[in-house]
Enzyme design. Structure first.
Site, short mmCIF file in Angstrom:
data_model
loop_
_atom_site.label_atom_id
_atom_site.label_comp_id
_atom_site.label_asym_id
_atom_site.label_seq_id
_atom_site.Cartn_x
_atom_site.Cartn_y
_atom_site.Cartn_z
CG HIS A 1 41.05 40.86 42.19
ND1 HIS A 1 40.89 40.76 40.83
CD2 HIS A 1 41.83 39.80 42.55
CE1 HIS A 1 41.53 39.70 40.38
NE2 HIS A 1 42.10 39.09 41.41
CB SER A 2 44.23 42.76 40.29
OG SER A 2 45.25 42.90 39.32
#
Length: 703
Positions: free
Chosen positions: A350-351
């Site tokens: 994520h990210s």
């Protein structure tokens, strides 16, 4: 038994009856007269600290049954360990403690629960201690057997519990100074409700997880210690992701579950933020942080600076080492605890976590043979690029007198390039010649690196530079020059949630990804993002820069598009039709105004022509429209070649925004970046792609 009876005799003098006002807190149910005593069925709970409060959470039914069987086996509980929660936690039965297996987490208390209480302001029932629950159970057994109720007993905290009947039992809390003023339990406020057995309290108890694990997915978090708007950790967010996946397996893979073709997918979190900030860098930052706006500066140091840490060679090495070593460690431990596991492994980030995984994957080796061949090719490049000997190089520098010293120390040209100023000083080389030698070899090394980078740019995308030395520094795509560790497994699919990979590659100077490029050890790559996510960027335009096309729309987990999206598309088509009709009518009116006047005798012919013209124009326009629609249909049908990064399949996948999110995209921008953990559409896409590799498909394909 005698202690219970003496407590009852001591408290028999004051026999308070509940006041009418307090009856509302009691759950009055018709008594079953003459009911026989039946032993209570225990259920096991564990305690978690949530929002600084103790919350008792029940184990699922399978885990509780296993714990009860181990407790009732008659064996010594000390040293007895029972795996729970799908093997992610171990319960040490003798200690009554629950420990996490794969990550660091505070141990939580475990309790065998039979009796519970709840106050008016409490949301959940709280179990009594095991010892006091046993006292309550003995008192209850006597009351049922002898049919003598209104039993009173005192808890270790000097609290009074009164058993009025099997369905009405209350718990009075003590008030300071009650004995001095002679107050009775009826005067001590509203009593707590007491319940016997977990079946009489409102609590959700899950059935448990399938024992069979089909696939393992490692999940790497982004910047900061918190992963959503509730400031929860990566462990809690992955727990939600896993729970959503279990529910979707029951609804969308029902046939495969009934045929026992599938079990479940295990998602395990990987935490790199804590090891990074335990290096002492926080102390160094605190010394230089200004005292104003303290909370904002602390948030910046703890969260946003992670991006800058990753662009620092020192801390980037710490981050990639932590992520790779953690995944390798957890994978090894997982195989030890699940020796029958035959499934594959995938990774999700994520990210910023997705960028970390992307850099690690681009620097993997397909096999040990690839490393040897790369070393050989590296030697060939060095031999071809620089054929002069050490003696010739020293002649160029007018330092031939030092050749005998290097020969005596068995230092060839490659070894001399690795020597530092201190090494040359220990060999007796004066300061001036030392500086000449170091400058010569450093400039030569830099020129070779530049040529290698140019070669990488000419080939559009090169995950490995041909100018690396023994530690394999990767500068082919502008990455920080660190040593990227190897994974001990080959991931099947790489999922990126809300990923800034495209932006970072562009900032590093990469303009295009070679369509033939693929990860050395990973076959699949899915870039999943919310349309309002401010951190997410696309990947496909870097593979096919000359073509504009939309990303793949992720279907809603219940099928079709969301209603507001279909309504928006319908209104768009309607407005286009109205616009085309309006333009057509204006065009016809303009033609009629500009047409030359005809004699009155030819009015009938003019009417016939004007009648014929709209027909012909309508026919032409209809022909044009049909041609345009056929062309658009053909364009939609034609497949788009997005390269081999995902095995020839599409890479960018966009979620459908919710109706409330479409009102203001700026208002929901931050939430959109953190929505993936509880998104059924995201989880279903992950499950679909994982099980497709095993030849298992959804019960009904989503449109």
């Amino acid at each position: 038994m005698s202690s219970v009876q003496t407590q009852q005799e001591q408290l028999s003098q004051s026999d308070p009856s509940p006041s009418p006002n307090s009856c509302s807190s009691f759950e009055l149910i018709d008594m079953d007269a003459g009911s026989l005593y039946e032993p209570v069925t225990p259920h096991w709970f564990y305690c978690k600290i949530i929002d600084s409060k103790e919350t008792w959470i029940p184990f699922n039914s399978e885990d509780s049954q296993q714990l009860e069987e181990a407790y009732s086996s008659g064996k010594d509980c000390n040293g007895r360990v029972v795996p729970t929660d799908g093997g992610r936690y171990d319960v040490h039965l003798g200690e009554r403690m629950r420990y996490a297996v794969y990550w660091d987490e505070l141990a939580s208390e475990v309790r065998r629960c039979t009796w519970f209480y709840k106050g008016d302001k409490d949301n959940k029932y709280v179990p009594y201690s095991e010892s006091f629950s046993q006292v309550l159970e003995e008192t209850y057994m006597l009351a049922v057997t002898l049919d003598e109720w209104k039993k009173k007993l005192e808890s270790p905290n000097r609290e009074i519990i009164i058993l009025h009947n099997p369905k009405l039992m209350v718990h009075y809390q003590p008030v300071a100074g009650s004995d001095e003023w002679g107050s009775t339990p009826t005067e001590q406020g509203r009593p707590r409700t007491v319940k016997r057995g977990v079946e009489n309290i409102s609590v959700d108890i899950h059935c448990g997880e399938p024992l069979q694990i089909d696939h393992l997915v490692f999940v790497v978090h982004g910047i900061g210690p918190a992963c959503d708007l509730r400031f929860r950790s990566i462990v809690q967010c992955v727990n939600d992701f896993r729970s959503v996946s279990l529910n979707l397996l029951q609804t969308h893979f029902k046939k495969a579950q009934e045929n026992q073709q599938i079990g479940r997918v295990e998602f395990l979190p990987v935490n790199w933020h804590s090891p990074l900030h335990s290096t002492g860098v926080d102390v160094d930052l605190q010394r230089i942080t200004l005292p104003s706006i303290n909370r904002l500066r602390h948030f910046t140091n703890d969260t946003i600076l992670d991006v800058f840490f990753y662009n620092s060679p020192t801390y980037c090495q710490t981050i990639v080492d932590t992520v790779a070593s953690e995944m390798n460690r957890i994978y090894t431990l997982f195989l030890q605890r699940n020796p029958d596991f035959k499934g594959g492994v995938s990774i999700a980030g994520h990210s910023l976590g997705s960028l970390i995984l992307f850099d690690i994957l681009t620097n993997q080796k397909d096999s040990l043979g690839d490393i040897d061949s790369e070393k050989d090719s590296l030697n060939i490049v060095m031999d071809q690029g620089d054929t002069s000997s050490l003696e010739e190089d020293l002649k160029k520098l007018h330092l031939s007198e030092f050749f005998d010293i290097f020969k005596k120390e068995k230092v060839d040209k490659e070894a001399l390039a690795l020597c530092t100023d201190r090494d040359l000083q220990e060999m007796g080389i004066p300061l001036g010649p030392r500086k000449k030698i170091i400058n010569y070899f450093s400039t030569r090394k830099n020129s070779m690196s530049v040529s290698g980078a140019n070669i990488a740019k000419e080939s559009e995308f090169c995950s490995r530079s041909n100018t690396r030395h023994d530690d394999y520094l990767d500068v082919g795509i502008g990455q920080v020059s660190v040593k990227y560790p190897r994974l001990i497994y080959k991931p099947e699919i790489f999922f990126a949630f809300g990923s800034p990979i495209g932006m970072f590659l562009t900032v590093r100077g990469l303009k295009r990804i070679d369509p033939n490029y693929r990860f050395p050890t990973c076959k699949g790559f899915f870039n999943i993002y919310h349309p309002f996510d401010p951190v997410a960027y696309r990947i496909e335009p870097m593979v096919v820069p000359g073509v504009e096309f939309e990303p793949m729309l992720i279907p809603h987990h219940k099928g079709r598009k969301r209603m507001h999206l279909e309504l928006r598309e319908g209104l768009t088509r309607m407005s286009m039709d109205l616009k085309n009709n309006l333009l057509g009518s204006l065009r016809m009116a303009w033609k009629s105004f500009t047409r030359a006047p005809y004699p009155a005798l030819q009015a009938s012919e003019m009417a016939e022509e004007t009648e014929a013209e709209p027909e012909s124009t309508s026919e032409k326009s209809s022909d044009v429209n049909t041609e345009e629609t056929s062309v658009t249909v053909k364009e939609e049908v034609l497949p788009i070649n997005v390269g081999m990064l995902n095995g020839g399949q599409r890479i960018d996948y966009v979620l459908q925004e919710k109706p409330i999110e479409s009102f203001n995209e700026y208002l929901f921008a931050l939430q959109s970046h953190l929505c993936y953990w509880e998104s059924e559409d995201t989880v279903l896409l992950v499950l679909k792609e994982i099980y497709q590799t095993q030849g298992i498909f959804l019960d009904q394909p989503l449109q």
